[in-house]
Structures are given as C-alpha cells and as structure tokens.
Design a protein around this motif. Structure first.
Motif, PDB file in Angstrom:
ATOM      1  N   GLY A  61       0.847  -1.416   0.100  1.00 54.84           N
ATOM      2  CA  GLY A  61      -0.123  -0.096   0.088  1.00 54.84           C
ATOM      3  C   GLY A  61       0.816   1.166   0.149  1.00 54.84           C
ATOM      4  N   GLN A  62       2.133   1.059   0.121  1.00 54.12           N
ATOM      5  CA  GLN A  62       2.973   2.296   0.343  1.00 54.12           C
ATOM      6  C   GLN A  62       3.774   2.581  -1.223  1.00 54.12           C
ATOM      7  OE1 GLN A  62       3.338   4.450   2.776  1.00 54.12           O
ATOM      8  NE2 GLN A  62       1.849   2.925   3.845  1.00 54.12           N
ATOM      9  N   THR A  63       3.913   3.817  -1.634  1.00 58.41           N
ATOM     10  CA  THR A  63       4.655   4.002  -2.790  1.00 58.41           C
ATOM     11  C   THR A  63       6.115   4.498  -2.529  1.00 58.41           C
ATOM     12  OG1 THR A  63       3.948   6.329  -2.885  1.00 58.41           O
ATOM     13  CG2 THR A  63       2.409   4.563  -4.057  1.00 58.41           C
ATOM     14  N   THR A  64       6.370   4.658  -1.156  1.00 58.40           N
ATOM     15  CA  THR A  64       7.744   5.063  -0.749  1.00 58.40           C
ATOM     16  C   THR A  64       8.937   3.861  -0.919  1.00 58.40           C
ATOM     17  OG1 THR A  64       8.870   6.383   0.866  1.00 58.40           O
ATOM     18  CG2 THR A  64       7.152   4.979   1.450  1.00 58.40           C
ATOM     19  N   PRO A  65      10.038   4.445  -1.003  1.00 55.57           N
ATOM     20  CA  PRO A  65      11.172   3.339  -1.087  1.00 55.57           C
ATOM     21  C   PRO A  65      11.594   3.179   0.338  1.00 55.57           C
ATOM     22  CG  PRO A  65      11.968   5.216  -1.858  1.00 55.57           C
ATOM     23  CD  PRO A  65      10.401   5.316  -1.948  1.00 55.57           C
ATOM     24  N   LEU A  66      11.275   4.040   1.210  1.00 63.21           N
ATOM     25  CA  LEU A  66      11.617   3.800   2.499  1.00 63.21           C
ATOM     26  C   LEU A  66      10.641   2.968   3.481  1.00 63.21           C
ATOM     27  CD1 LEU A  66      11.681   7.849   3.508  1.00 63.21           C
ATOM     28  CD2 LEU A  66      13.443   6.218   2.851  1.00 63.21           C
ATOM     29  N   PHE A  67       9.886   2.338   2.941  1.00 63.25           N
ATOM     30  CA  PHE A  67       9.166   0.998   3.476  1.00 63.25           C
ATOM     31  C   PHE A  67       9.042  -0.197   2.682  1.00 63.25           C
ATOM     32  CE2 PHE A  67       5.167  -0.968   5.456  1.00 63.25           C
ATOM     33  CZ  PHE A  67       5.650  -0.978   6.542  1.00 63.25           C
ATOM     34  N   PRO A  68      10.209  -0.729   2.422  1.00 62.43           N
ATOM     35  CA  PRO A  68       9.985  -1.996   1.553  1.00 62.43           C
ATOM     36  C   PRO A  68       9.543  -3.006   2.189  1.00 62.43           C
ATOM     37  CG  PRO A  68      12.225  -1.751   2.385  1.00 62.43           C
ATOM     38  CD  PRO A  68      11.503  -0.419   3.025  1.00 62.43           C
ATOM     39  N   GLY A  69       8.935  -3.899   1.553  1.00 65.34           N
ATOM     40  CA  GLY A  69       8.209  -5.154   2.098  1.00 65.34           C
ATOM     41  C   GLY A  69       9.244  -6.057   2.361  1.00 65.34           C
ATOM     42  N   PRO A  70       8.886  -7.362   2.929  1.00 71.25           N
ATOM     43  CA  PRO A  70       9.925  -8.423   3.396  1.00 71.25           C
ATOM     44  C   PRO A  70      10.452  -9.075   2.123  1.00 71.25           C
ATOM     45  CG  PRO A  70       7.801  -8.807   4.314  1.00 71.25           C
ATOM     46  CD  PRO A  70       7.568  -7.560   3.482  1.00 71.25           C
ATOM     47  N   ALA A  71       9.777  -9.126   0.942  1.00 73.03           N
ATOM     48  CA  ALA A  71      10.475  -9.634  -0.313  1.00 73.03           C
ATOM     49  C   ALA A  71      11.368  -8.796  -0.624  1.00 73.03           C
ATOM     50  CB  ALA A  71       9.116  -9.888  -1.333  1.00 73.03           C
ATOM     51  N   LYS A  72      11.148  -7.357  -0.820  1.00 76.86           N
ATOM     52  CA  LYS A  72      12.211  -6.434  -1.408  1.00 76.86           C
ATOM     53  C   LYS A  72      13.544  -6.535  -0.401  1.00 76.86           C
ATOM     54  CE  LYS A  72       9.678  -3.236  -4.002  1.00 76.86           C
ATOM     55  NZ  LYS A  72       9.297  -1.867  -4.209  1.00 76.86           N
ATOM     56  N   VAL A  73      13.465  -6.807   0.797  1.00 76.70           N
ATOM     57  CA  VAL A  73      14.378  -6.816   1.745  1.00 76.70           C
ATOM     58  C   VAL A  73      15.291  -8.035   1.532  1.00 76.70           C
ATOM     59  CG1 VAL A  73      15.109  -6.875   4.328  1.00 76.70           C
ATOM     60  CG2 VAL A  73      13.274  -5.350   3.584  1.00 76.70           C
ATOM     61  N   ALA A  74      14.451  -9.159   1.396  1.00 81.11           N
ATOM     62  CA  ALA A  74      15.056 -10.466   1.174  1.00 81.11           C
ATOM     63  C   ALA A  74      15.761 -10.664  -0.302  1.00 81.11           C
ATOM     64  CB  ALA A  74      14.258 -11.527   1.239  1.00 81.11           C
ATOM     65  N   VAL A  75      15.327  -9.857  -1.290  1.00 78.16           N
ATOM     66  CA  VAL A  75      16.118  -9.806  -2.548  1.00 78.16           C
ATOM     67  C   VAL A  75      17.403  -8.801  -2.384  1.00 78.16           C
ATOM     68  CG1 VAL A  75      15.988  -8.598  -4.763  1.00 78.16           C
ATOM     69  CG2 VAL A  75      14.022 -10.241  -3.885  1.00 78.16           C
ATOM     70  N   ALA A  76      17.199  -7.803  -1.610  1.00 73.07           N
ATOM     71  CA  ALA A  76      18.560  -6.903  -1.415  1.00 73.07           C
ATOM     72  C   ALA A  76      19.379  -7.715  -0.558  1.00 73.07           C
ATOM     73  CB  ALA A  76      17.970  -5.760  -0.693  1.00 73.07           C
ATOM     74  N   ILE A  77      18.923  -8.306   0.597  1.00 71.94           N
ATOM     75  CA  ILE A  77      20.076  -9.211   0.979  1.00 71.94           C
ATOM     76  C   ILE A  77      20.734 -10.470   0.377  1.00 71.94           C
ATOM     77  CG2 ILE A  77      20.080 -10.945   3.072  1.00 71.94           C
ATOM     78  CD1 ILE A  77      18.027  -9.418   4.567  1.00 71.94           C
ATOM     79  N   TRP A  78      20.007 -11.006  -0.353  1.00 70.76           N
ATOM     80  CA  TRP A  78      20.563 -12.013  -1.289  1.00 70.76           C
ATOM     81  C   TRP A  78      21.612 -11.351  -2.330  1.00 70.76           C
ATOM     82  CZ3 TRP A  78      20.984 -16.862  -1.151  1.00 70.76           C
ATOM     83  CH2 TRP A  78      21.412 -17.709  -2.096  1.00 70.76           C
ATOM     84  N   ALA A  79      21.322 -10.146  -2.964  1.00 67.29           N
ATOM     85  CA  ALA A  79      22.073  -9.700  -3.816  1.00 67.29           C
ATOM     86  C   ALA A  79      23.532  -8.953  -3.138  1.00 67.29           C
ATOM     87  CB  ALA A  79      21.168  -8.226  -4.526  1.00 67.29           C
ATOM     88  N   ASN A  80      23.155  -8.651  -1.812  1.00 69.04           N
ATOM     89  CA  ASN A  80      24.253  -7.951  -1.360  1.00 69.04           C
ATOM     90  C   ASN A  80      24.943  -9.171  -0.411  1.00 69.04           C
ATOM     91  OD1 ASN A  80      24.273  -5.445  -2.441  1.00 69.04           O
ATOM     92  ND2 ASN A  80      22.501  -5.050  -1.047  1.00 69.04           N
ATOM     93  N   ALA A  81      24.664 -10.271  -0.341  1.00 63.78           N
ATOM     94  CA  ALA A  81      25.130 -11.312   0.316  1.00 63.78           C
ATOM     95  C   ALA A  81      26.806 -11.444   0.481  1.00 63.78           C
ATOM     96  CB  ALA A  81      24.837 -12.587   0.135  1.00 63.78           C
ATOM     97  N   PRO A  82      27.340 -11.343  -0.703  1.00 58.19           N
ATOM     98  CA  PRO A  82      29.059 -11.257  -0.463  1.00 58.19           C
ATOM     99  C   PRO A  82      29.263 -10.208   0.507  1.00 58.19           C
ATOM    100  CG  PRO A  82      28.524 -11.661  -2.604  1.00 58.19           C
ATOM    101  CD  PRO A  82      27.301 -11.056  -1.786  1.00 58.19           C
ATOM    102  N   VAL A  83      28.912  -8.931   0.324  1.00 60.00           N
ATOM    103  CA  VAL A  83      29.476  -7.828   1.040  1.00 60.00           C
ATOM    104  C   VAL A  83      29.114  -7.870   2.413  1.00 60.00           C
ATOM    105  CG1 VAL A  83      29.106  -5.418   1.351  1.00 60.00           C
ATOM    106  CG2 VAL A  83      29.251  -6.232  -1.218  1.00 60.00           C
ATOM    107  N   ILE A  84      27.572  -8.512   2.754  1.00 57.76           N
ATOM    108  CA  ILE A  84      27.333  -8.892   4.100  1.00 57.76           C
ATOM    109  C   ILE A  84      28.181  -9.563   4.974  1.00 57.76           C
ATOM    110  CG2 ILE A  84      25.324  -9.385   5.507  1.00 57.76           C
ATOM    111  CD1 ILE A  84      23.551  -8.256   3.484  1.00 57.76           C
ATOM    112  N   LEU A  85      28.340 -10.677   3.887  1.00 60.04           N
ATOM    113  CA  LEU A  85      29.271 -11.580   4.783  1.00 60.04           C
ATOM    114  C   LEU A  85      30.730 -11.358   5.049  1.00 60.04           C
ATOM    115  CD1 LEU A  85      28.100 -14.821   2.925  1.00 60.04           C
ATOM    116  CD2 LEU A  85      27.519 -14.392   5.277  1.00 60.04           C
ATOM    117  N   SER A  86      31.279 -10.488   4.005  1.00 63.21           N
ATOM    118  CA  SER A  86      32.582  -9.992   4.486  1.00 63.21           C
ATOM    119  C   SER A  86      32.549  -8.926   5.598  1.00 63.21           C
ATOM    120  CB  SER A  86      33.290  -9.247   3.088  1.00 63.21           C
ATOM    121  OG  SER A  86      32.492  -8.134   2.935  1.00 63.21           O
TER     122      SER A  86
END
Length: 108
Positions: A28-53
């Motif tokens: 229901g939100q159009t702002t990027p400041l409130f992403p849903g858990p699906a977008k958060v999971a995708v961002a974590i997966w995309a940044n996994a190498p950086v997060i792990l290092s």
C-alpha cells in the motif's frame, strides 16, 4: 498431528502472520522507505557477499577485543586479588564502571 508438531506450527504462525501483514502494508506504500519483506530478502541476497565480508570483519574485531580484554584483565584481576589493599581501593571504581551499559562506553 502430534502435539509437538501442532505447537511448532503455532509457534511459526505468529512470525509468518507478522511477515504477511508487513508485506500487505508495504504494497500500500509508494515510498522506497518502507520496503516489504520480499524486497528486503532480495536486497540481502543481492548483497550477500558484502554482508558476509563485513560480518567477518566484525567478528574478527569482536574476537580481538575479547582477547585483548582477557590478556589485560585476567592478570589485573589476579594482581588485585593478591594485593588486598589495591583491591579495596579500586573496588568502588570497578563496581561503578560495571554498571555502565557497553554501548555507552564503546565510543571511549
């Protein structure tokens, strides 16, 4: 269904319901400041190498801090236990410092 399995499913139902509620609110939100858990999971997966290092760097720093504290404080504790007068003199200071929350003394 066994009682253990029913208990496990009931235990999972609350976090899953909270995730679903969060996702519905995010749709229901159009702002990027409130992403849903699906977008958060995708961002974590995309940044996994950086997060792990970065996680590795953090764990190394924590381990080094623990080792440094042990190297300094174990002999100091033994020394203060052997020399009673120093233990009596420094005990109030150490008791005062022990009540400080760690995040308050980290910048020091």
């Amino acid at each position: 269904m066994t009682p253990e399995r029913r208990t496990a499913l009931l235990g999972l139902s609350v976090p899953l319901a909270l995730l679903a509620f969060w996702q519905v609110l995010a749709w229901g939100q159009t702002t990027p400041l409130f992403p849903g858990p699906a977008k958060v999971a995708v961002a974590i997966w995309a940044n996994a190498p950086v997060i792990l290092s970065e996680l590795g760097v953090t764990l190394v720093r924590a381990a080094l801090g623990f080792v440094l504290a042990a190297i300094l404080m174990i002999p100091l504790g033994i020394f203060l236990g052997r020399v009673r007068i120093l233990g009596v003199i420094l005990s109030p200071l150490m008791d005062m410092l022990a009540t400080l929350p760690p995040p308050a003394i980290i910048p020091l």
